[in-house]
Every structure is written in structure tokens, then in C-alpha cells.
Motif scaffolding. Structure first.
Motif, PDB file in Angstrom:
ATOM      1  N   LYS A 130       0.668  -1.409   0.066  1.00 37.85           N
ATOM      2  CA  LYS A 130      -0.021  -0.176   0.163  1.00 37.85           C
ATOM      3  C   LYS A 130       0.992   1.098  -0.099  1.00 37.85           C
ATOM      4  O   LYS A 130       1.761   1.384   0.381  1.00 37.85           O
ATOM      5  CB  LYS A 130      -0.668  -0.266   1.429  1.00 37.85           C
ATOM      6  CG  LYS A 130      -0.740   0.326   2.775  1.00 37.85           C
ATOM      7  CD  LYS A 130      -1.708  -0.259   3.860  1.00 37.85           C
ATOM      8  CE  LYS A 130      -1.123   0.003   4.476  1.00 37.85           C
ATOM      9  NZ  LYS A 130      -1.975   0.122   5.977  1.00 37.85           N
ATOM     10  N   GLU A 194      -3.040  -5.906   0.733  1.00 38.77           N
ATOM     11  CA  GLU A 194      -3.726  -4.575   0.754  1.00 38.77           C
ATOM     12  C   GLU A 194      -3.068  -3.073  -0.712  1.00 38.77           C
ATOM     13  O   GLU A 194      -3.755  -1.768  -0.323  1.00 38.77           O
ATOM     14  CB  GLU A 194      -1.930  -3.859   1.653  1.00 38.77           C
ATOM     15  CG  GLU A 194      -2.585  -4.371   3.505  1.00 38.77           C
ATOM     16  CD  GLU A 194      -1.399  -4.627   4.290  1.00 38.77           C
ATOM     17  OE1 GLU A 194      -1.358  -4.849   5.644  1.00 38.77           O
ATOM     18  OE2 GLU A 194      -0.214  -4.126   3.583  1.00 38.77           O
ATOM     19  N   ALA A 195      -1.958  -3.996  -1.277  1.00 41.25           N
ATOM     20  CA  ALA A 195      -1.997  -2.966  -2.702  1.00 41.25           C
ATOM     21  C   ALA A 195      -2.549  -2.912  -3.601  1.00 41.25           C
ATOM     22  O   ALA A 195      -3.782  -1.831  -3.986  1.00 41.25           O
ATOM     23  CB  ALA A 195      -0.971  -3.346  -3.397  1.00 41.25           C
ATOM     24  N   ASP A 198      -5.711  -0.790  -1.701  1.00 36.82           N
ATOM     25  CA  ASP A 198      -5.276   0.490  -1.963  1.00 36.82           C
ATOM     26  C   ASP A 198      -5.247   1.860  -3.475  1.00 36.82           C
ATOM     27  O   ASP A 198      -5.616   2.287  -3.591  1.00 36.82           O
ATOM     28  CB  ASP A 198      -3.709   0.941  -2.245  1.00 36.82           C
ATOM     29  CG  ASP A 198      -2.774   2.474  -1.393  1.00 36.82           C
ATOM     30  OD1 ASP A 198      -3.880   2.884  -1.410  1.00 36.82           O
ATOM     31  OD2 ASP A 198      -2.174   2.385  -1.987  1.00 36.82           O
TER      32      ASP A 198
END
Length: 205
Positions: A130, A194-195, A198
Motif C-alpha cells: 500500500k 493491501e496494495a 489501496d
């Protein structure tokens, strides 16, 4: 560090990072990894130019991103432990994922890379994370375009279309592809998840 003694051997580091990294891999009988790293380096340099990012930094990140291949997959968990690298459960289950973190340490300790943007990009080139920086995105996308397998990546046409929009869109495109096929993944790394969340907020895809 003792963990590096065997892989260094009699290798002569000249200070020319680009050539040293390539030859280091070749000396360890990894010509395919050396060629992949060279292609990723060149692609990262191309993408950096398009993104108005320093091309030499992208090239260095590319040539060093898989430098930890000098340690066989079976040794990577113990190597990471000896180096004091924080290890996630998913990396214990699938130690191959540790190669990005080990590559960062090798880049810093053996190749004397001190630029944090380069080191951070190497550390997350497989999973992203992220709030990625510009070089994180450049190296991540370059590695996926110039993948290390045979044939043409099944996602590459869509990724290249997304790249016309932005490097962020291209990164999201690839992770979106992975998430559509996540049942085929050994594990889903938390940084990747998480990426994905995001980047999903940043792009219209």
C-alpha cells in the motif's frame, strides 16, 4: 555477514553495479535470471523515462531485484531468519516470496546501495504494497511485463492498455488479474491484498 560468505566466494565487486549484478548471477550459474534481470532493468528504465523518474535508479532496481536467486528456494527461510528479516506467516508457507526482502538486503550490504527508493522498490517488487512510491510501481510493472517464464504473459495486453492511462493503473490491472485467479496462488501475500485495496481507490478500471 557469515550468511553471505559462501555466495560471495572470490567474486570481485568492481563498483559497477549493473555489470557486477549481472556477472554475480552468471557466476552462480544463473544465466536465465541474469538475462531476466537485464530485461527488467531495461524495461524499468523505459517506464521511468515515460514517468519522468530518474532512469538510472530504475535501472539499478531492475538489475538487482532478483539478486537473491543466488540462494536456493529451500534456503531462503533460514537465510531470512539469519538476516533478521521480519517474516510473515504467508512467507513461511511459501518461502519464495522472501526473495524480494532478501534481495533488498543483498543490494544494501553487498552492492552498497543506499538509496531508499531503490531498496524499497526491490523489497516489494513481487507483491507491491500500500502507498507505493513511483519506483515501487515502475519496478513492479516492469517485472510483470518482462516476466521470467516462457511465452507471453496472459495479462500483458490488458496491462499495456492500462499503462496508457498510468503506471498506477497498470499495477492495479496486474493485481486485479491475480485476484481473479487467486485460487491458483500458493498464498495471497498481505502486502498484495493491501496494495489491491489501496490502488482500487485510485484508479477507474
Amino acid at each position: 555477514m557469515n550468511v553471505f560468505s559462501n555466495v560471495i566466494g572470490s567474486f570481485d565487486f568492481t563498483g559497477d553495479c549493473m555489470n557486477d549484478a549481472y556477472q554475480f548471477l552468471v557466476q552462480h550459474h544463473l544465466p536465465a535470471v541474469a538475462e531476466h534481470s537485464k530485461r527488467v532493468s531495461q524495461e524499468a528504465e523505459r517506464l521511468a523515462k515515460e514517468c519522468l523518474y530518474p532512469e538510472h535508479k530504475a535501472a539499478i532496481a531492475g538489475i538487482l531485484h532478483d539478486i537473491s536467486a543466488v540462494f536456493p528456494s529451500a534456503e531462503r527461510l533460514s537465510v531470512a531468519q539469519e538476516l533478521g528479516i521480519p517474516i510473515l506467516d504467508e512467507e513461511i508457507d511459501f518461502p519464495m516470496l522472501l526473495h524480494q526482502k532478501i534481495s533488498k538486503v543483498i543490494a544494501q550490504d553487498l552492492f552498497q546501495i543506499r538509496d531508499l527508493e531503490i531498496l524499497n522498490a526491490i523489497e516489494c517488487h513481487t507483491t507491491l504494497r500500500k502507498n507505493p512510491g513511483q519506483l515501487d510501481l515502475i519496478l513492479f510493472v516492469a517485472d510483470k511485463i518482462k516476466w521470467d517464464q516462457e511465452g507471453t504473459p496472459p495479462y500483458v495486453e490488458e496491462l499495456n492498455r492500462a499503462l496508457h492511462d498510468s503506471i498506477t493503473s497498470a499495477a492495479y490491472c496486474y493485481i486485479h488479474y491475480l485476484m481473479l485467479h487467486k485460487n491458483e496462488l500458493k498464498v495471497v501475500h498481505p502486502w498484495l491484498s493491501e496494495a489491491y485495496l489501496d490502488l482500487e481507490k485510485r484508479v477507474s478500471f
